[in-house]
Design a protein around this motif. Structure first.
Motif, PDB file in Angstrom:
ATOM      1  N   GLU A  17     -57.734  16.961  14.058  1.00 45.32           N
ATOM      2  CA  GLU A  17     -56.887  16.760  12.919  1.00 45.32           C
ATOM      3  C   GLU A  17     -56.292  15.365  12.858  1.00 45.32           C
ATOM      4  O   GLU A  17     -56.119  14.910  11.516  1.00 45.32           O
ATOM      5  CB  GLU A  17     -55.516  18.028  13.137  1.00 45.32           C
ATOM      6  CG  GLU A  17     -55.942  19.325  13.267  1.00 45.32           C
ATOM      7  CD  GLU A  17     -56.434  19.895  11.823  1.00 45.32           C
ATOM      8  OE1 GLU A  17     -56.423  19.385  10.729  1.00 45.32           O
ATOM      9  OE2 GLU A  17     -56.987  21.140  11.783  1.00 45.32           O
ATOM     10  N   SER A  20     -59.280  13.299  11.513  1.00 49.54           N
ATOM     11  CA  SER A  20     -59.470  13.550  10.109  1.00 49.54           C
ATOM     12  C   SER A  20     -58.347  12.876   9.339  1.00 49.54           C
ATOM     13  O   SER A  20     -58.678  12.397   8.306  1.00 49.54           O
ATOM     14  CB  SER A  20     -59.211  15.072   9.779  1.00 49.54           C
ATOM     15  OG  SER A  20     -59.922  16.101  10.707  1.00 49.54           O
ATOM     16  N   GLU A  50     -53.409  16.605   6.510  1.00 53.00           N
ATOM     17  CA  GLU A  50     -54.065  16.707   8.279  1.00 53.00           C
ATOM     18  C   GLU A  50     -52.979  16.235   9.378  1.00 53.00           C
ATOM     19  O   GLU A  50     -53.064  16.633   9.994  1.00 53.00           O
ATOM     20  CB  GLU A  50     -55.415  15.728   8.011  1.00 53.00           C
ATOM     21  CG  GLU A  50     -56.415  16.110   7.340  1.00 53.00           C
ATOM     22  CD  GLU A  50     -56.988  17.646   7.251  1.00 53.00           C
ATOM     23  OE1 GLU A  50     -56.647  18.101   8.191  1.00 53.00           O
ATOM     24  OE2 GLU A  50     -57.567  17.929   6.394  1.00 53.00           O
ATOM     25  N   HIS A  53     -51.077  19.097   9.663  1.00 58.66           N
ATOM     26  CA  HIS A  53     -51.887  20.138  10.595  1.00 58.66           C
ATOM     27  C   HIS A  53     -51.672  19.811  12.079  1.00 58.66           C
ATOM     28  O   HIS A  53     -51.566  20.728  12.999  1.00 58.66           O
ATOM     29  CB  HIS A  53     -53.181  20.220  10.106  1.00 58.66           C
ATOM     30  CG  HIS A  53     -53.402  20.624   8.845  1.00 58.66           C
ATOM     31  ND1 HIS A  53     -54.730  20.562   8.011  1.00 58.66           N
ATOM     32  CD2 HIS A  53     -52.458  20.951   7.875  1.00 58.66           C
ATOM     33  CE1 HIS A  53     -54.438  20.996   6.857  1.00 58.66           C
ATOM     34  NE2 HIS A  53     -53.223  21.344   6.689  1.00 58.66           N
ATOM     35  N   GLU A  94     -65.065  18.932   6.485  1.00 54.61           N
ATOM     36  CA  GLU A  94     -64.321  20.009   6.432  1.00 54.61           C
ATOM     37  C   GLU A  94     -65.268  21.265   7.182  1.00 54.61           C
ATOM     38  O   GLU A  94     -64.635  22.197   7.621  1.00 54.61           O
ATOM     39  CB  GLU A  94     -63.921  20.277   4.994  1.00 54.61           C
ATOM     40  CG  GLU A  94     -62.630  19.410   4.781  1.00 54.61           C
ATOM     41  CD  GLU A  94     -61.511  19.310   5.362  1.00 54.61           C
ATOM     42  OE1 GLU A  94     -61.106  20.561   6.182  1.00 54.61           O
ATOM     43  OE2 GLU A  94     -60.813  18.384   5.537  1.00 54.61           O
ATOM     44  N   GLU A 126     -56.404  27.955   5.337  1.00 57.82           N
ATOM     45  CA  GLU A 126     -56.608  26.523   4.906  1.00 57.82           C
ATOM     46  C   GLU A 126     -57.948  25.902   4.764  1.00 57.82           C
ATOM     47  O   GLU A 126     -58.270  25.116   3.800  1.00 57.82           O
ATOM     48  CB  GLU A 126     -55.425  25.958   5.949  1.00 57.82           C
ATOM     49  CG  GLU A 126     -55.361  24.299   5.554  1.00 57.82           C
ATOM     50  CD  GLU A 126     -54.275  24.181   4.244  1.00 57.82           C
ATOM     51  OE1 GLU A 126     -53.728  25.169   4.015  1.00 57.82           O
ATOM     52  OE2 GLU A 126     -54.317  22.857   3.744  1.00 57.82           O
ATOM     53  N   GLN A 127     -58.643  26.233   5.607  1.00 59.67           N
ATOM     54  CA  GLN A 127     -60.061  25.669   5.647  1.00 59.67           C
ATOM     55  C   GLN A 127     -60.736  26.365   4.459  1.00 59.67           C
ATOM     56  O   GLN A 127     -61.625  25.693   3.890  1.00 59.67           O
ATOM     57  CB  GLN A 127     -60.739  26.012   6.962  1.00 59.67           C
ATOM     58  CG  GLN A 127     -60.374  24.915   8.110  1.00 59.67           C
ATOM     59  CD  GLN A 127     -60.361  23.725   7.600  1.00 59.67           C
ATOM     60  OE1 GLN A 127     -59.593  22.747   7.718  1.00 59.67           O
ATOM     61  NE2 GLN A 127     -61.593  22.771   7.318  1.00 59.67           N
ATOM     62  N   GLU A 130     -59.926  24.201   1.448  1.00 58.03           N
ATOM     63  CA  GLU A 130     -60.087  22.738   1.436  1.00 58.03           C
ATOM     64  C   GLU A 130     -61.449  22.480   1.399  1.00 58.03           C
ATOM     65  O   GLU A 130     -62.068  21.786   0.633  1.00 58.03           O
ATOM     66  CB  GLU A 130     -59.682  22.274   2.717  1.00 58.03           C
ATOM     67  CG  GLU A 130     -58.132  22.247   2.841  1.00 58.03           C
ATOM     68  CD  GLU A 130     -58.145  20.926   4.064  1.00 58.03           C
ATOM     69  OE1 GLU A 130     -58.685  20.586   4.896  1.00 58.03           O
ATOM     70  OE2 GLU A 130     -56.626  20.684   4.191  1.00 58.03           O
TER      71      GLU A 130
HETATM   72 FE1  OFO Z   1     -56.732  20.349   8.828  1.00 57.48          FE
HETATM   73  O1  OFO Z   1     -57.358  21.077   7.382  1.00 57.48           O
HETATM   74 FE2  OFO Z   1     -59.101  20.213   6.938  1.00 57.48          FE
HETATM   75  O2  OFO Z   1     -59.784  19.468   8.075  1.00 57.48           O
END
Ligand code: OFO
Length: 175
Positions: A17, A20, A50, A53, A94, A126-127, A130
């Motif tokens: 994270e 990212s 990020e 996260h 991602e 969340e993924q 995204e």
């Molecule tokens: Fe942490 O949500 Fe995308 O990588």
């Protein structure tokens, strides 16, 4: 109490994270120097999300008796070929993060750690969001192709998209 296996896997995710966030921050800074304020605003916000996260994971690990480790990070690239190349990279990145989250969920099941399994469901959703957003943006950029005025309107559109997803970073913090 977290097992050492789960703690290790969560710390690996903390590092991912954080990297990212750095990666998207580098993209944001590049876009800003290219005069693309919509793209850079979107990416600065994504970098913040990020980071949230990562923080959420650190706090969870610490609350459960482990130690969330702040990682050293490699310098990300600072030059990018095009806006399309940037968003293609984001989508690829991602997809990789999603697969790492799935591996992490797998570790919690093997360790019978249902609390961490439950905590990770937020990351699973969340993924999905995204990846879908990155895919949608890449599709738009494919339609635009080399058209400079198309890119101008795309950049403006991203200001709207950033505003409509406002609260994402805070959402990461609260949940
Ligand atoms: Fe942490 O949500 Fe995308 O990588």
């Amino acid at each position: 109490m977290l097992s050492s296996k789960v703690t290790k896997a969560l710390n690996t995710q903390i590092e991912l994270e954080a990297s990212s966030s750095q990666y998207y921050l580098a993209m944001a800074s590049w876009a800003e120097t290219e005069g693309l304020s919509g793209v850079s605003g979107f990416l600065y916000k994504h970098a913040d999300e990020e980071r949230m996260h990562m923080l959420k994971l650190i706090k969870f690990v610490n609350e459960r008796g482990g130690h969330g480790i702040v990682p050293a990070l490699k310098q990300p690239p600072h030059k990018f070929k095009s806006v399309k190349a940037v968003f293609e990279e984001i989508l690829k990145h991602e997809i990789k993060v999603t697969s790492e989250i799935n591996n992490l969920v797998d570790v919690t099941l093997k360790e019978k750690d249902y609390t961490t399994h439950n905590f990770l469901q937020w990351y699973v959703s969340e993924q999905i969001e995204e990846e879908a957003l990155a895919r949608q943006i890449v599709d738009k950029l494919k339609l635009i192709g080399e058209d400079r005025s198309g890119l101008y309107f795309f950049d403006r559109d991203l200001i709207g998209i950033t505003a409509s997803t406002e609260g994402g970073a805070e959402k990461g913090q609260k949940n």
